[in-house]
Design an enzyme around this catalytic site. Structure first.
Site, PDB file in Angstrom:
ATOM      1  CD  GLU A 160      -2.824   1.187   2.328  1.00  0.00           C
ATOM      2  OE1 GLU A 160      -3.362   1.970   3.269  1.00  0.00           O
ATOM      3  OE2 GLU A 160      -2.987  -0.596   3.352  1.00  0.00           O
ATOM      4  CG  ASP A 211      -2.235   9.857   7.032  1.00  0.00           C
ATOM      5  OD1 ASP A 211      -2.591   8.536   6.670  1.00  0.00           O
ATOM      6  OD2 ASP A 211      -1.654  10.876   6.070  1.00  0.00           O
TER       7      ASP A 211
END
Length: 267
Positions: free
Chosen positions: A49, A60
């Protein structure tokens, strides 16, 4: 089946789950990020990924934000993503999914992005901030090119939303283990197991769990009920603190978890 689906089916046949490993492109520099992704493939990761850095991430955690901020400061450009995907896919057969926020795809041009990703050897997109009901242009582009489209399901998703996500996703459904941002957690929420069960009820044949997974034991636990585990922060931290050698060691250690328990669901 797509390459991602073939990898998951092969893992099932071998009695294990898949290990999906995330790294940002361009950290600590472009060439090292390419070698880091290849290192994942060489040490037990089944699906890579790859995350192009983005200036306004909503998903994130601190470690990944730090890495992507550094990549942007080092001059990352969108063309670097396709350069990286091409170099990685030339060096390994492990499929590469791009984890991207939607705005960069939209600004680049959806069809152009899909064509360039396909030409570089990419397998598809994971899109955390766009839902299937507003992703018509991407769904059309992915059907035209054969790229996988991986949408997210969360513990708070309604039955109607899960039904739409399952019907719209290819490759697998990205199953969010808990609400919040990425990062390591001492214990995974039990909500992940419940969510995967709900996805199965809606017809999902491939579901991989992400967010908060950082140990081989946690991967083994996820493998009891899901098709794979997604790890990001632990890998990015290893690369940051110890470079390629540390990344290789951590990857090998984590990969052990995929064979500890056979997934209860099989294709």
């Amino acid at each position: 089946m797509s390459r991602v689906e073939e990898v998951i089916a092969a893992a099932h046949a071998a009695g294990r789950s898949v290990f999906v490993g995330y790294l940002p492109v361009g950290f600590p520099d472009l060439e090292t990020s390419i070698q880091a992704a290849i290192t994942l493939a060489e040490n037990g990761v089944d699906i890579i990924e790859l995350g192009p850095p983005y200036s306004d991430p909503v998903m994130d955690g601190a470690v990944i934000q730090e890495a992507t901020t550094a990549a942007l400061a080092n001059g990352f450009k969108m063309k670097d993503l396709f350069t990286a995907v091409r170099a990685i896919t030339e060096a390994t057969d492990v499929p590469v999914l791009v984890m991207t926020y939607w705005n960069p795809v939209f600004q680049y041009g959806v069809d152009r992005y899909a064509d360039d990703l396909l030409a570089a050897g990419g397998a598809g997109l994971i899109t955390p901030d766009i839902t299937p009901d507003v992703a018509g242009e991407w769904i059309a582009a992915s059907e035209r090119t054969g790229l996988d489209r991986v949408f997210l399901a969360a513990p708070t998703s309604s039955d109607e939303r899960l039904d739409l996500v399952v019907k719209s996703s290819t490759g697998f459904v990205y199953t969010v283990s808990t609400m919040g941002i990425t990062g390591e957690r001492a214990e995974l929420d039990r909500a992940a197991r419940t969510l995967v069960a709900r996805l199965r009820e809606h017809g999902a044949t491939r579901a991989c769990v992400g967010i908060g997974i950082s140990t081989a034991e946690q991967i083994a636990g996820v493998s009891e009920y899901a098709d794979g585990a997604i790890v990001g922060t632990a890998l990015v931290r290893a690369l940051r603190d110890g470079g390629i050698p540390a990344l290789a060691e951590v990857t090998r250690t984590l990969a052990v978890g995929t064979s500890s328990s056979r997934p209860v669901h099989e294709n």
